[in-house]
Enzyme design. Structure first.
Site, mmCIF file in Angstrom:
data_model
loop_
_atom_site.group_PDB
_atom_site.id
_atom_site.type_symbol
_atom_site.label_atom_id
_atom_site.label_comp_id
_atom_site.label_asym_id
_atom_site.label_seq_id
_atom_site.Cartn_x
_atom_site.Cartn_y
_atom_site.Cartn_z
ATOM 1 N N SER A 117 10.041 -43.827 -13.165
ATOM 2 C CA SER A 117 9.022 -43.055 -13.403
ATOM 3 C C SER A 117 9.669 -42.382 -14.644
ATOM 4 C CB SER A 117 8.297 -42.287 -12.394
ATOM 5 O OG SER A 117 7.804 -41.137 -12.714
ATOM 6 N N TYR A 141 10.145 -36.243 -5.697
ATOM 7 C CA TYR A 141 9.684 -37.590 -6.053
ATOM 8 C C TYR A 141 10.524 -38.085 -7.200
ATOM 9 C CZ TYR A 141 7.032 -41.103 -8.664
ATOM 10 O OH TYR A 141 6.685 -42.174 -9.156
ATOM 11 N N LYS A 145 13.367 -41.248 -7.560
ATOM 12 C CA LYS A 145 13.231 -42.310 -8.591
ATOM 13 C C LYS A 145 14.547 -42.376 -9.607
ATOM 14 C CE LYS A 145 9.502 -44.084 -7.713
ATOM 15 N NZ LYS A 145 9.187 -45.576 -7.256
HETATM 16 C C1 WQD Z 1 -1.687 -34.813 -16.249
HETATM 17 C C2 WQD Z 1 -2.337 -33.586 -16.886
HETATM 18 C C3 WQD Z 1 -2.270 -31.572 -15.221
HETATM 19 C C4 WQD Z 1 -5.639 -32.779 -13.040
HETATM 20 C C5 WQD Z 1 2.307 -37.343 -12.218
HETATM 21 C C6 WQD Z 1 3.483 -37.331 -11.895
HETATM 22 C C7 WQD Z 1 4.157 -38.564 -12.951
HETATM 23 C C8 WQD Z 1 3.587 -39.976 -12.829
HETATM 24 C C9 WQD Z 1 2.066 -39.637 -12.986
HETATM 25 C C10 WQD Z 1 4.324 -41.206 -10.997
HETATM 26 C C11 WQD Z 1 -1.217 -32.242 -16.275
HETATM 27 C C12 WQD Z 1 -3.426 -31.829 -15.835
HETATM 28 C C13 WQD Z 1 -4.504 -32.683 -13.929
HETATM 29 C C14 WQD Z 1 -6.886 -32.160 -13.407
HETATM 30 C C15 WQD Z 1 -5.886 -30.978 -15.248
HETATM 31 N N1 WQD Z 1 3.639 -40.291 -11.461
HETATM 32 N N2 WQD Z 1 -4.514 -31.916 -14.923
HETATM 33 N N3 WQD Z 1 -6.828 -31.153 -14.265
HETATM 34 O O1 WQD Z 1 1.655 -34.359 -13.591
HETATM 35 O O2 WQD Z 1 1.670 -35.621 -15.601
HETATM 36 O O3 WQD Z 1 2.062 -36.969 -13.621
HETATM 37 O O4 WQD Z 1 1.502 -38.621 -11.992
HETATM 38 O O5 WQD Z 1 5.307 -41.864 -11.233
HETATM 39 O O6 WQD Z 1 5.530 -38.820 -12.347
HETATM 40 O O7 WQD Z 1 4.541 -36.211 -12.148
HETATM 41 O O8 WQD Z 1 -0.253 -36.424 -13.969
HETATM 42 O O9 WQD Z 1 -2.525 -36.842 -13.839
HETATM 43 O O10 WQD Z 1 -1.342 -35.054 -12.441
HETATM 44 O O11 WQD Z 1 -1.730 -34.848 -14.727
HETATM 45 O O12 WQD Z 1 -5.824 -30.334 -16.080
HETATM 46 O O13 WQD Z 1 -7.794 -31.873 -12.445
HETATM 47 O O14 WQD Z 1 -3.373 -33.118 -16.649
HETATM 48 O O15 WQD Z 1 -1.905 -30.274 -15.127
HETATM 49 O O16 WQD Z 1 -0.861 -31.473 -17.525
HETATM 50 P P1 WQD Z 1 1.335 -35.677 -14.333
HETATM 51 P P2 WQD Z 1 -1.578 -35.860 -13.787
#
Ligand code: WQD
Length: 320
Positions: A117, A141, A145
């Site tokens: 990841s 997490y 990885k």
């Molecule tokens: C993306 C952006 C939020 C929801 C995580 C893991 C990563 C990978 C994917 C597995 C961020 C913002 C989110 C919302 C928002 N997983 N957001 N409103 O955090 O980049 O990655 O999932 O390997 O390892 O860390 O993904 O989709 O949660 O968020 O503003 O309702 O969207 O703050 O900036 P993230 P995400």
């Protein structure tokens, strides 16, 4: 050719199985169906319902099916849960990989493809981030990885097997309605749920040092992720790659506000949103350099942001 796929009933795993089948690679799925669903596994593909930490069951599967290689996706992947229950993540993600590597050693399996990841980078020091850049995961997490990559390297050191680890960036979209992401804690499913419920979406953080103040990520279509697995599996089997860590991202960032606009365009109406404080630990920008995977596997993303968003919407509409 025959490959074992752990976690093959999950959102990403089922896309990988479908793509392997299309490439005429035979698959056997190991999945405990804790978050996976049997309905995602194509007819004719054997589904062994087993916990990947169960060393005896995993070894028996390798003995019976004698795969050319294994794609190990079975793992927990919820960042917030990993912070609340870190030992659960260390146990499940690392015991699962250990059991797979023990079975690989016991049966002389030649190739291992590991699901890693972008979380291994934490807050990248530069964007786009390259594979050789510092790995400083910001949560349990991401640490499981990174440790997984170390385990692979150590276990393979004797030359017993070839391996590659794919570092996925932000996976979204679906190739078919029954393969969709049901977890729903990531940005794209959350935006679509807000649209469905007729409530405003939430933007976490509007004061990031980015062009529009919201966080930037590299969203990549799950069908492109699956294609990367097929290419990596074939290249491992042909001994064209070995001991590789590869980013899987488009190399293009999109901000939260750009994603909200893309969903609005796809729905034909703007998606209202509220602004909320940053989520703790969220980096400002995480964008892949896909140069290495392009060079090693000839892979490039075929789906753009519009395709990612529309496939997610089509899937919701058809599944509803
Ligand atoms: C993306 C952006 C939020 C929801 C995580 C893991 C990563 C990978 C994917 C597995 C961020 C913002 C989110 C919302 C928002 N997983 N957001 N409103 O955090 O980049 O990655 O999932 O390997 O390892 O860390 O993904 O989709 O949660 O968020 O503003 O309702 O969207 O703050 O900036 P993230 P995400």
């Amino acid at each position: 050719m025959r490959w074992l796929v752990t976690g093959g009933a999950g959102y990403i795993g089922a896309h990988v199985v479908a793509a392997l089948q299309e490439a005429a690679v035979e698959c056997i799925v190991i999945d405990d169906l804790s978050t996976g669903r049997a309905a995602r596994v194509p007819f004719g593909v054997p589904l062994l319902r087993a916990d990947v930490r169960d060393g005896a069951a995993v070894r028996e599967a390798f003995r019976r099916h004698r795969p050319d290689g294994v794609i190990h996706l079975a793992a927990r992947k919820d960042v917030a849960e990993s912070t609340a229950h870190p030992l659960r993540y260390y146990q499940d993600n690392l015991d699962g990989l250990r059991a797979v590597l023990a079975a690989v050693a016991a049966t002389g399996t030649r190739s291992v493809l590991f699901s890693s990841s972008a979380a291994v980078y934490g807050t990248p020091r530069r964007s786009p981030v390259r594979e050789q850049d510092a790995t400083e995961p910001a949560n349990a997490y991401g640490r499981t990885k990174l440790i997984g990559e170390w385990m692979l390297r150590d276990a393979a050191a004797g030359g017993g097997f070839r391996w590659a680890a794919l570092r996925y960036f932000n996976v979204a979209g679906a190739a078919a309605p029954h393969l969709r992401d049901e977890g729903g804690s990531n940005l794209v499913p959350r935006l679509l749920r807000a649209a469905e419920l007729g409530i405003p979406a939430t933007v976490y953080g509007t004061d990031y040092p980015t062009a529009d103040g919201t966080a930037v990520r590299d969203y990549v279509h799950v069908a492109d992720i699956a294609d990367a697995h097929v290419r990596a599996a074939l290249a491992l089997a042909a001994d064209e790659v070995r001991d590789e860590v590869l980013n899987v991202g488009r190399g293009e960032g999109a901000s939260v506000l750009q994603m909200i606009a893309a969903v609005g365009r796809a729905l034909g109406r703007p998606l209202p949103y509220d602004e909320a404080p940053r989520r703790t630990g969220d980096p400002a920008a995480v964008v892949a350099s896909p140069a290495r995977i392009r060079a090693r596997l000839g892979w490039r993303a075929r789906h753009n942001l519009h395709a990612i968003v529309t496939s997610s919407i089509a899937e919701v509409a058809k599944a509803a």
